[in-house]
Design a protein around this motif. Structure first.
Motif, PDB file in Angstrom:
ATOM      1  N   GLY A 164       0.604  -1.127   0.082  1.00 18.27           N
ATOM      2  CA  GLY A 164      -0.013  -0.074   0.042  1.00 18.27           C
ATOM      3  C   GLY A 164       0.700   1.354   0.135  1.00 18.27           C
ATOM      4  N   THR A 165       0.157   2.351  -0.571  1.00 21.63           N
ATOM      5  CA  THR A 165       0.921   3.611  -0.586  1.00 21.63           C
ATOM      6  C   THR A 165      -0.045   4.698  -0.344  1.00 21.63           C
ATOM      7  OG1 THR A 165       0.728   3.992  -2.897  1.00 21.63           O
ATOM      8  CG2 THR A 165       2.559   3.058  -2.418  1.00 21.63           C
ATOM      9  N   ASP A 166       0.369   5.785  -0.030  1.00 18.14           N
ATOM     10  CA  ASP A 166      -0.429   7.051   0.009  1.00 18.14           C
ATOM     11  C   ASP A 166      -0.751   7.774  -1.303  1.00 18.14           C
ATOM     12  OD1 ASP A 166       2.099   8.259  -0.094  1.00 18.14           O
ATOM     13  OD2 ASP A 166       1.198  10.238   0.528  1.00 18.14           O
ATOM     14  N   THR A 167      -1.446   8.885  -1.169  1.00 16.12           N
ATOM     15  CA  THR A 167      -2.143   9.147  -2.368  1.00 16.12           C
ATOM     16  C   THR A 167      -1.059  10.211  -3.134  1.00 16.12           C
ATOM     17  OG1 THR A 167      -3.272  11.019  -1.135  1.00 16.12           O
ATOM     18  CG2 THR A 167      -4.682   9.129  -1.940  1.00 16.12           C
ATOM     19  N   THR A 168       0.161  10.511  -2.461  1.00 14.72           N
ATOM     20  CA  THR A 168       1.194  11.299  -2.879  1.00 14.72           C
ATOM     21  C   THR A 168       2.078  10.454  -3.685  1.00 14.72           C
ATOM     22  OG1 THR A 168       2.811  11.385  -1.223  1.00 14.72           O
ATOM     23  CG2 THR A 168       1.029  12.960  -1.010  1.00 14.72           C
ATOM     24  N   SER A 169       1.788   9.097  -3.805  1.00 10.86           N
ATOM     25  CA  SER A 169       2.821   8.386  -4.328  1.00 10.86           C
ATOM     26  C   SER A 169       2.346   8.107  -5.781  1.00 10.86           C
ATOM     27  CB  SER A 169       2.767   6.976  -3.611  1.00 10.86           C
ATOM     28  OG  SER A 169       3.326   7.232  -2.249  1.00 10.86           O
ATOM     29  N   LEU A 170       2.665   8.841  -6.579  1.00  9.68           N
ATOM     30  CA  LEU A 170       2.339   9.162  -8.061  1.00  9.68           C
ATOM     31  C   LEU A 170       3.366   8.674  -9.127  1.00  9.68           C
ATOM     32  CD1 LEU A 170       0.275  12.757  -7.724  1.00  9.68           C
ATOM     33  CD2 LEU A 170      -0.609  10.175  -7.605  1.00  9.68           C
ATOM     34  N   PHE A 171       4.591   8.618  -8.442  1.00  2.00           N
ATOM     35  CA  PHE A 171       5.870   8.294  -9.616  1.00  2.00           C
ATOM     36  C   PHE A 171       6.759   7.110  -8.839  1.00  2.00           C
ATOM     37  CE2 PHE A 171       9.976   8.954 -11.185  1.00  2.00           C
ATOM     38  CZ  PHE A 171       9.815   9.029 -12.543  1.00  2.00           C
ATOM     39  N   PRO A 172       6.867   6.312  -9.668  1.00  2.00           N
ATOM     40  CA  PRO A 172       6.782   5.980 -11.119  1.00  2.00           C
ATOM     41  C   PRO A 172       5.234   5.738 -11.417  1.00  2.00           C
ATOM     42  CG  PRO A 172       7.864   4.076 -10.316  1.00  2.00           C
ATOM     43  CD  PRO A 172       7.817   5.000  -9.120  1.00  2.00           C
TER      44      PRO A 172
END
Length: 294
Positions: free
Chosen positions: A62-70
């Motif tokens: 899982g990741t937070d919503t700021t994790s957009l890259f890559p």
């Protein structure tokens, strides 16, 4: 009898310390180092980027919503916005390790995660190059890729030194203003923000130096700040209806930047993430702001 009780008490204390991972007499650091994560949650776009650079994304649950890259990070299960986390949602992913920065919260949620037996490792956000270095080290340790992290850090340090040397050669320091406009009323970035640190690293002068943090954009503030270039994120410009709509805001007409429509944009996580792409963000901002004032 008393001697037996003392011996038993000492044994329990030793065992308790071992379970908690505390340093014990006669044991080296390597022997007490926690085992690498098997199920990892990242609460920072920058840390997520490092996970992928170390080819450890197989551990991410899982990741937070700021994790957009890559781009692949966008397909991971999301636990919400980094400052508005939910313990229930995060724990449903059954992580054994959570990594993030001191900007993660609320604090009570992080405490609940720790109480559930999950290891939480946070990097203090100070908006300096050392933040990036620490993020690489934390991910290396938590993923069991310390050697790879050391090599990555060497490459990043070299990039950073090269960019800073390039910035130091400039004879002009553009006067700039950063506008945050992802949602709600636009705000300008003052001292102590990631945007302020980035502008200074890029050899610019922040036109807003009267206050700390972010404050609403006003016509008076824009006129007195007199920025030559305005900086925004690509997401911010999109939220304002595009570049043409952006320049129709009446307060912008009071700035020197308006005459040339001097605007520099970068994707938000690249611009403000203080992650492994920080050298390229600083270089891009440095070169593009100088082009507007040449």
């Amino acid at each position: 009898m008393k001697q037996q009780l003392n011996s038993r008490r000492a044994g329990l204390q030793w065992l308790g310390a071992a379970v908690l991972g505390a340093a014990l007499p006669g044991l080296g650091h390597a022997q007490t180092q926690a085992a690498p994560a098997r199920r990892l949650v990242s609460l920072s776009g920058a840390l997520t980027e490092v996970v992928y650079l170390l080819n450890a994304q197989g551990l991410l649950v899982g990741t937070d919503t700021t994790s957009l890259f890559p781009e692949a990070a966008q397909k991971t299960p999301k636990v919400g916005y980094v400052r508005q986390l939910s313990a229930e949602g995060l724990l449903s992913l059954k992580p054994d390790s959570v990594i993030g920065t001191s900007e993660a919260g609320p604090a009570v949620v992080l405490d609940q995660i720790r109480q559930a037996g999950v290891r939480v490792s946070l990097v203090k956000a100070q908006h300096v190059w050392a933040d990036v270095q620490e993020k690489v080290k934390v991910v290396g340790r938590e993923t069991g890729k310390v050697g790879e992290a050391t090599a990555l850090l060497g490459r990043l340090d070299a990039q950073w030194l090269n960019v800073q040397a390039q910035v130091a050669k400039a004879t002009r320091k553009p006067r700039v203003l950063f506008l945050l406009s992802h949602s709600g009323s636009p705000q300008v970035a003052g001292r102590g923000t990631a945007a302020d640190a980035l502008m200074r690293y890029a050899g610019c002068v922040n036109a807003i130096d009267q206050f700390d943090g972010y404050k609403p954009l006003t016509a008076e503030a824009m006129a007195s700040a007199a920025p030559e270039v305005i900086i925004n994120t690509t997401q911010g410009i999109e939220a304002m209806g595009g570049e043409a709509a952006f320049w129709k805001r009446p307060e912008l007409a009071l700035t020197p930047a308006y005459a040339k429509k001097a605007l520099v944009t970068l994707e938000a996580s690249h611009l403000l993430g203080f992650g492994p792409r920080l050298p390229s963000a600083v270089q891009a901002l440095h070169m593009r702001t100088l082009q507007w004032v040449a």
